[in-house]
Motif scaffolding. Structure first.
Motif: not given
Length: 410
Positions: A372, A376, A379, A381-382
């Motif tokens: 996930a 994302d 965000n 993709c962190q």
């Protein structure tokens, strides 16, 4: 006192032992790093042409699909002088072709007229010579008949002379008349041969017919000149058509070049999210200047540092577990690359800084399996998020740990 009680001392000892075991157990069963960071590569989008940003570009944090437009550039200062010059030259070549074609068509009509005149004159001349030949052949027949009469008259007078009836003078007069008749036959025969020769020459198109007949040679010469001029015009028309075709190709290429530098649509090379941008609507850009950066979420990875003494225990292909700080969810990963402490750090465009250290630590790169996090986009993709990484050991090698400890002490 209760602190001096044996049970108390034993309990404290056991607790301390358990604490030591708990502290040492993670290092015995695996490798743990607390300084990992989720990272990804950035694609730098440069301006393909000079110009001005037309319309608002994609905002920071906007998810983009592969091939989706992220910005548009318009350049109103493109020079079209070369294109206009090529089009003018092309038009000149076409007009020259048309003019040469009109001149050629006129000369073709003149050639046809000369050919018709020559054919008419040839037919008339042939008919005249055939009529004259018939007349001369009739004269030959008459001359031969007169020659026969003269010969018979001569023979008769010779016979009468022998009998004494005619005088010698009368015989000589008959002989002269016979010679004249024979000469007339010979002259007419030669005239017939000459007419036949001239007739044959005219039928072959040779008009050397004597004085006073210069019209046909002039027409033939004029026709030859016209044919030479027509061939020259055909050559020039072919040259101009070739040049016009070449100019058409140049015009197409130049028009394509002008369109390519007049407007440009900047698209995303892959699915990701806009990480940063340096332009806004109306900004002027220069060729190859950086416009924005797009985060590549297709491959997320984590860079960590571990003591270099464990270099041989961590190798590409080993599985790893990654957990974001503040989350309980665990993401699977795989060791992608292992580098020594003195290895040169790669210069790729990365979203997060790589960990730095002055100690002897190996650099480990762990590629995260698709999850996930890759989608994302809200965000980023962190990317830049601190994580905890653990790489489990397949066996607990206590003897090796003791030998390493012994080597480090002594």
């Amino acid at each position: 006192m209760i602190l001096n009680h044996r049970i108390t001392r034993v309990s404290v000892g056991i607790l301390l032992l358990l604490l030591v075991v708990v502290v040492m157990l993670p290092s015995l069963t695996g490798f743990t790093s607390l300084d990992g960071t989720v990272n990804a590569r950035l694609a730098v989008i440069n301006a393909p042409i000079d110009g001005e940003i037309a319309g608002p570009p994609a905002r920071i944090g906007t998810p983009v699909r592969e091939g989706e437009r992220v910005a548009a550039i318009r350049n109103d200062r493109v020079s079209r002088a070369n294109l206009a010059s090529l089009r003018a030259e092309h038009g000149t070549a076409l007009r020259r072709i048309a003019a040469l074609a009109r001149e050629r068509d006129s000369l073709v009509r003149l050639r046809n007229q000369l050919a018709e005149r020559l054919e008419l004159y040839q037919r008339t001349t042939i008919a005249s010579l055939e009529r004259e030949l018939e007349i001369v052949e009739k004269r030959v027949e008459v001359a031969r008949a007169q020659d026969v009469v003269a010969r018979l008259d001569y023979d008769r007078r010779q016979e009468l002379e022998s009998k004494g009836i005619f005088t010698r003078k009368m015989v000589e007069s008959a002989e002269a008349a016979g010679a004249a008749a024979g000469g007339e036959v010979e002259i007419n025969s030669l005239t017939v041969a000459l007419l036949k020769q001239r007739l044959d020459a005219v039928r072959r198109g040779v008009f050397a017919l004597g004085d006073g007949q210069n019209d046909v040679p002039y027409s033939r010469q004029r026709q030859d000149e016209v044919i030479i001029r027509i061939n020259d015009l055909n050559t020039r028309i072919a040259e101009n058509r070739t040049r016009a075709s070449q100019i058409e190709v140049q015009i197409a290429e130049e028009d394509k070049r002008v369109r390519s530098v007049e407007t440009a649509t900047v698209t995303s090379p892959f699915e990701g999210v806009v990480w940063s941008r340096n332009v806004v609507s109306g900004s002027n850009v220069i060729l190859n200047n950086e416009m924005m950066r797009i985060l590549d979420c297709r491959e997320l990875f984590v860079d960590i540092l571990v003591p270099e003494v464990d270099y041989d225990e961590i190798y590409p292909g080993r599985e790893a577990e990654v957990r974001l700080f503040g989350r309980s969810e665990v993401f699977k990963g795989e060791v992608q690359a292992v580098k020594g402490s003195s290895a040169v750090v790669e210069k790729d465009q990365l979203a997060a800084n790589e960990p730095e250290t002055e100690e002897r630590n190996a650099r480990i790169r762990i590629l995260l399996q698709r999850s996930a996090l890759n989608t994302d986009f809200a965000n980023f993709c962190q990317a830049g998020r601190t994580v905890q990484v653990r790489i489990s050991k397949s066996t607990v090698r206590l003897s090796q740990w003791i030998e390493s400890l012994w080597f480090s002490i002594f």
